[in-house]
Design a protein around this motif. Structure first.
Motif, PDB file in Angstrom:
ATOM      1  N   VAL A  48      -8.034  -7.881  10.110  1.00  0.00           N
ATOM      2  CA  VAL A  48      -6.771  -8.550   9.795  1.00  0.00           C
ATOM      3  C   VAL A  48      -5.826  -7.536   9.143  1.00  0.00           C
ATOM      4  CG1 VAL A  48      -5.730 -10.313   8.314  1.00  0.00           C
ATOM      5  CG2 VAL A  48      -7.875 -10.782   9.506  1.00  0.00           C
ATOM      6  N   ASP A  49      -4.576  -7.571   9.504  1.00  0.00           N
ATOM      7  CA  ASP A  49      -3.547  -6.733   8.895  1.00  0.00           C
ATOM      8  C   ASP A  49      -2.718  -7.620   7.966  1.00  0.00           C
ATOM      9  OD1 ASP A  49      -1.653  -4.832   8.251  1.00  0.00           O
ATOM     10  OD2 ASP A  49      -1.131  -4.366  10.327  1.00  0.00           O
ATOM     11  N   LEU A  50      -2.861  -7.410   6.657  1.00  0.00           N
ATOM     12  CA  LEU A  50      -2.145  -8.234   5.686  1.00  0.00           C
ATOM     13  C   LEU A  50      -0.643  -7.920   5.692  1.00  0.00           C
ATOM     14  CD1 LEU A  50      -4.575  -7.926   2.628  1.00  0.00           C
ATOM     15  CD2 LEU A  50      -4.506  -9.722   4.359  1.00  0.00           C
ATOM     16  N   ASP A  51       0.161  -8.931   5.452  1.00  0.00           N
ATOM     17  CA  ASP A  51       1.606  -8.740   5.383  1.00  0.00           C
ATOM     18  C   ASP A  51       2.024  -8.016   4.113  1.00  0.00           C
ATOM     19  OD1 ASP A  51       1.996 -10.092   7.784  1.00  0.00           O
ATOM     20  OD2 ASP A  51       2.162 -12.035   6.784  1.00  0.00           O
ATOM     21  N   HIS A  52       1.317  -8.301   3.017  1.00  0.00           N
ATOM     22  CA  HIS A  52       1.688  -7.754   1.715  1.00  0.00           C
ATOM     23  C   HIS A  52       0.440  -7.598   0.859  1.00  0.00           C
ATOM     24  CE1 HIS A  52       3.863  -7.202  -2.035  1.00  0.00           C
ATOM     25  NE2 HIS A  52       3.082  -8.120  -2.578  1.00  0.00           N
ATOM     26  N   VAL A  53       0.395  -6.567   0.042  1.00  0.00           N
ATOM     27  CA  VAL A  53      -0.683  -6.405  -0.933  1.00  0.00           C
ATOM     28  C   VAL A  53      -0.086  -6.123  -2.301  1.00  0.00           C
ATOM     29  CG1 VAL A  53      -2.408  -5.588   0.715  1.00  0.00           C
ATOM     30  CG2 VAL A  53      -0.979  -3.938  -0.461  1.00  0.00           C
ATOM     31  N   GLY A  54      -0.763  -6.604  -3.324  1.00  0.00           N
ATOM     32  CA  GLY A  54      -0.338  -6.303  -4.681  1.00  0.00           C
ATOM     33  C   GLY A  54      -0.697  -4.870  -5.028  1.00  0.00           C
ATOM     34  N   ASP A  58      -4.358  -0.556  -7.592  1.00  0.00           N
ATOM     35  CA  ASP A  58      -3.860   0.319  -6.539  1.00  0.00           C
ATOM     36  C   ASP A  58      -4.924   1.087  -5.768  1.00  0.00           C
ATOM     37  OD1 ASP A  58      -4.395   1.816  -8.782  1.00  0.00           O
ATOM     38  OD2 ASP A  58      -2.678   3.145  -8.548  1.00  0.00           O
ATOM     39  N   GLY A  59      -6.075   1.335  -6.357  1.00  0.00           N
ATOM     40  CA  GLY A  59      -7.124   2.072  -5.653  1.00  0.00           C
ATOM     41  C   GLY A  59      -7.773   1.301  -4.522  1.00  0.00           C
ATOM     42  N   VAL A  60      -7.618  -0.009  -4.518  1.00  0.00           N
ATOM     43  CA  VAL A  60      -8.216  -0.843  -3.481  1.00  0.00           C
ATOM     44  C   VAL A  60      -7.173  -1.717  -2.778  1.00  0.00           C
ATOM     45  CG1 VAL A  60     -10.556  -0.866  -4.427  1.00  0.00           C
ATOM     46  CG2 VAL A  60      -8.890  -2.552  -5.220  1.00  0.00           C
ATOM     47  N   ALA A  61      -5.919  -1.423  -2.985  1.00  0.00           N
ATOM     48  CA  ALA A  61      -4.841  -2.220  -2.391  1.00  0.00           C
ATOM     49  C   ALA A  61      -4.495  -1.670  -1.012  1.00  0.00           C
ATOM     50  CB  ALA A  61      -3.617  -2.211  -3.303  1.00  0.00           C
ATOM     51  N   VAL A  62      -5.119  -2.219   0.017  1.00  0.00           N
ATOM     52  CA  VAL A  62      -4.853  -1.796   1.392  1.00  0.00           C
ATOM     53  C   VAL A  62      -4.496  -3.012   2.246  1.00  0.00           C
ATOM     54  CG1 VAL A  62      -6.395   0.199   1.232  1.00  0.00           C
ATOM     55  CG2 VAL A  62      -7.264  -1.937   2.131  1.00  0.00           C
ATOM     56  N   LYS A  63      -3.685  -2.772   3.251  1.00  0.00           N
ATOM     57  CA  LYS A  63      -3.284  -3.859   4.149  1.00  0.00           C
ATOM     58  C   LYS A  63      -4.291  -4.101   5.263  1.00  0.00           C
ATOM     59  CE  LYS A  63       1.689  -3.939   3.728  1.00  0.00           C
ATOM     60  NZ  LYS A  63       2.927  -3.950   4.494  1.00  0.00           N
ATOM     61  N   VAL A  64      -5.023  -3.064   5.611  1.00  0.00           N
ATOM     62  CA  VAL A  64      -5.961  -3.195   6.731  1.00  0.00           C
ATOM     63  C   VAL A  64      -7.192  -2.333   6.462  1.00  0.00           C
ATOM     64  CG1 VAL A  64      -4.851  -1.370   8.100  1.00  0.00           C
ATOM     65  CG2 VAL A  64      -6.158  -3.141   9.258  1.00  0.00           C
ATOM     66  N   VAL A  65      -8.361  -2.854   6.811  1.00  0.00           N
ATOM     67  CA  VAL A  65      -9.606  -2.106   6.623  1.00  0.00           C
ATOM     68  C   VAL A  65      -9.870  -1.230   7.836  1.00  0.00           C
ATOM     69  CG1 VAL A  65     -10.577  -3.858   5.102  1.00  0.00           C
ATOM     70  CG2 VAL A  65     -11.060  -3.967   7.549  1.00  0.00           C
TER      71      VAL A  65
END
Length: 107
Positions: A48-54, A58-65
């Motif tokens: 899944v590609d997230l629209d937004h991340v907090g 910041d070290g784990v804030a990614v939109k897509v795995v």
């Protein structure tokens, strides 16, 4: 074993090593609520590609795995959970390690 999850590389590596050593050990992934790309991807059984991340964690804030980490994690993960910013902020400000026990209870 609790492992932070961002793009999935760290937890994929941990899973491969741990499961080779002892398949009975359970690995639990933890990612922020506002950046839970792995949790959503596992639920939908596709990346899944997230629209937004907090950006608080910041070290784990990614939109897509990553594709390869997703493949490994989807086959071997025991459980994945998301932590809210309140819990994460306690960890960032706790140098004593006492909050680890609290986090286990919350999970």
């Amino acid at each position: 074993i609790f492992v932070p999850v961002g793009g999935g590389g760290l937890i994929a590596g941990v899973l491969q090593v741990i499961k080779k050593h002892n398949p009975k050990i359970k690995v639990i992934g933890v990612e922020p609520e506002d950046a839970c790309a792995m949790k959503q991807s596992l639920a939908k059984k596709k990346i899944v590609d997230l629209d937004h991340v907090g950006i608080f964690a910041d070290g784990v804030a990614v939109k897509v795995v990553g594709k390869e980490p997703f493949s490994i994690v989807s086959k071997s993960i025991f459980f994945i959970c998301s932590a809210n910013l309140y819990i994460i902020s306690f960890f960032k400000n706790d140098s004593s390690g006492k909050l680890f026990k609290t986090a286990i209870v919350l999970l």
